[in-house]
Scaffold this active site. Structure first.
Site, PDB file in Angstrom:
ATOM      1  N   ILE A 148     -16.290   2.299 -39.085  1.00 54.47           N
ATOM      2  CA  ILE A 148     -15.788   1.571 -37.919  1.00 54.47           C
ATOM      3  C   ILE A 148     -16.475   0.218 -37.785  1.00 54.47           C
ATOM      4  CG2 ILE A 148     -15.603   1.595 -35.401  1.00 54.47           C
ATOM      5  CD1 ILE A 148     -15.422   4.673 -35.601  1.00 54.47           C
ATOM      6  N   ARG A 231     -21.354   6.408 -28.697  1.00 51.65           N
ATOM      7  CA  ARG A 231     -21.794   7.570 -27.925  1.00 51.65           C
ATOM      8  C   ARG A 231     -22.513   7.075 -26.680  1.00 51.65           C
ATOM      9  NH1 ARG A 231     -18.578   9.987 -30.085  1.00 51.65           N
ATOM     10  NH2 ARG A 231     -18.662  11.874 -31.344  1.00 51.65           N
ATOM     11  N   ASP A 255     -16.859   3.283 -23.446  1.00 50.83           N
ATOM     12  CA  ASP A 255     -15.812   4.299 -23.595  1.00 50.83           C
ATOM     13  C   ASP A 255     -16.308   5.652 -23.107  1.00 50.83           C
ATOM     14  OD1 ASP A 255     -13.168   4.765 -24.322  1.00 50.83           O
ATOM     15  OD2 ASP A 255     -13.677   5.456 -26.333  1.00 50.83           O
ATOM     16  N   GLU A 260     -23.090   7.772 -13.002  1.00 48.50           N
ATOM     17  CA  GLU A 260     -24.113   6.729 -12.881  1.00 48.50           C
ATOM     18  C   GLU A 260     -23.571   5.363 -13.269  1.00 48.50           C
ATOM     19  OE1 GLU A 260     -28.720   5.965 -14.428  1.00 48.50           O
ATOM     20  OE2 GLU A 260     -27.457   7.461 -15.406  1.00 48.50           O
ATOM     21  N   HIS A 272     -12.769   7.169 -22.597  1.00 49.43           N
ATOM     22  CA  HIS A 272     -12.915   7.765 -23.928  1.00 49.43           C
ATOM     23  C   HIS A 272     -11.595   7.738 -24.710  1.00 49.43           C
ATOM     24  CE1 HIS A 272     -15.088  11.088 -26.464  1.00 49.43           C
ATOM     25  NE2 HIS A 272     -14.970   9.934 -27.093  1.00 49.43           N
ATOM     26  N   GLY A 274     -11.154   5.796 -27.494  1.00 48.81           N
ATOM     27  CA  GLY A 274     -11.383   5.215 -28.806  1.00 48.81           C
ATOM     28  C   GLY A 274     -10.476   5.745 -29.899  1.00 48.81           C
TER      29      GLY A 274
END
Length: 386
Positions: A148, A231, A255, A260, A272, A274
């Site tokens: 990637i 991550r 992503d 928080e 998320h 991706g």
């Protein structure tokens, strides 16, 4: 017949690769030969007794108990590169969203509904509040130059950015795929130093957890924009929150939203997405299914994260496969137990503390060969494939 248990919804084109003549695919199977999954967490799951392999339709395997699998001789596969283009495209989207105030601008434009002919004038009067900046000519630091990261680096260069990369474990394959215009830094500090944008593309390990923290942020340029499509735990959220408040960081695109992160200012939280494209899901499903079939039927390993790649064309009458610890004198002990059976071919590979051996024989092997090999100290699993 082999049994396959999906733990997540897997693209139908991948599941179809398991032919009905040899495979039963069922989410209700209690003792499968193989498991195929995406993000389902297996850490609290009791590993089935018959389990030979786990196939992750994606790259990250932090949802799989690798140590436990390795000690059982269970081979864990992933699909590096299968979703790389999908993630690359979203990273480029993230670069643009971090630069152009498109999200807030769209939200504001929607509030003008009902103003009739005045909308065009209101747009022209108010649009300056959402002015942004261009990415052309800006410097991008790509941390991690795997499948990637390399694609992101090349795409960013094609868009006119000055690209610097950093990867202490840069493979020959990845290096060859990089544009010659991408400069590779010797240290993380060098890569971060004067970058306008920083994008993360490294796996989550004990060494990389929290790699973006107060110290590394201080190495960054004031007003830098940070992107994380790898991550969530690569980033120390408290440090990023403070940097956003102080203006040290201008924007954080992630992503991996968390409670928080969602309350921080200047965060662009993407849910998320991706690898969430139809093409990516199909690619991953087909790739992992092919790897599982080749392992179950031929004992070949390709793209395992806990055992070495070990492949050989079938030869002889019987194939013996052995997952074992990488310790001395293992091969001589295996051959000594074959009791005169002719060995047509033998392949042995190792990866850190684990190893894998394939032995092809033109003769039948002793009936009790599995029990005898299993009794050798350091042997984790044994199979006979005919």
């Amino acid at each position: 017949m082999y049994t396959i248990k999906p733990l997540n919804k897997i693209a139908a084109c991948g599941l179809k690769y398991f032919g009905e003549d040899k495979y039963t695919v069922s989410a209700e199977c209690e003792n499968p030969d193989a498991i195929i999954l995406r993000s389902f967490s297996m850490h609290e799951m009791e590993l089935p007794e018959n389990l030979l392999a786990i196939g992750r339709a994606g790259a990250g395997v932090n949802n799989i108990p690798l140590d436990k699998c390795s000690e059982r001789g269970i081979v864990v596969f992933n699909t590096p590169g299968a979703n790389a283009n999908a993630v690359k495209e979203l990273v480029i989207t993230g670069l643009l969203l971090a630069s152009r105030n498109v999200i807030d601008g769209i939200a504001w434009a929607k509030t003008l509904e009902g103003h009739g002919a005045d909308v065009a004038k209101m747009i022209e009067k108010g649009k300056s509040a959402y002015a942004g900046r261009e990415i052309e000519g800006k410097k991008l630091a790509v941390i991690g130059l795997g499948a990637i990261g390399a694609m992101v680096a090349n795409a960013a260069y094609a868009l006119g950015m000055d690209v610097i990369g950093y990867d202490p474990f840069l493979s020959v394959k990845a290096a060859l795929s990089l544009s010659r215009h991408v400069h590779v830094a010797a240290t993380l500090e060098e890569a971060l130093g004067d970058a306008d944008y920083v994008t993360l593309h490294v796996p989550l390990t004990p060494d990389t957890k929290g790699m973006i923290n107060s110290a590394t942020i201080q190495n960054m340029k004031d007003g830098a924009r940070l992107l994380n499509f790898s991550r969530g735990d690569l980033v120390n959220n408290a440090s990023v929150g403070s940097a956003l408040e102080e203006g040290k960081l201008a924007v954080y695109v992630t992503d991996f939203p968390s409670d928080e992160v969602l309350c921080m200012k200047n965060v662009i939280p993407i849910p998320h997405l991706g690898a969430s494209t139809q093409e990516s899901e199909d690619n991953c499903a087909i790739m992992v299914a092919k790897q599982l079939v080749d392992y179950l039927e031929n004992g070949n390993i390709h793209n395992s994260v806990n055992f070495p790649n070990c492949e050989s064309a079938r030869g002889g009458l019987v194939r013996l496969t052995i997952a074992h610890k990488n310790i001395p004198n293992m091969l001589s002990q295996f051959l000594g137990l074959l009791d005169g059976a002719n060995v047509d071919n033998m392949v042995n590979k190792n990866k850190n503390e684990y190893a894998y051996t394939i032995i092809d024989s033109a003769h039948e092997v002793p009936d009790n060969i599995i029990e005898k090999i299993k009794a050798i100290d350091g042997v984790l699993s044994v199979r006979i494939i005919k």
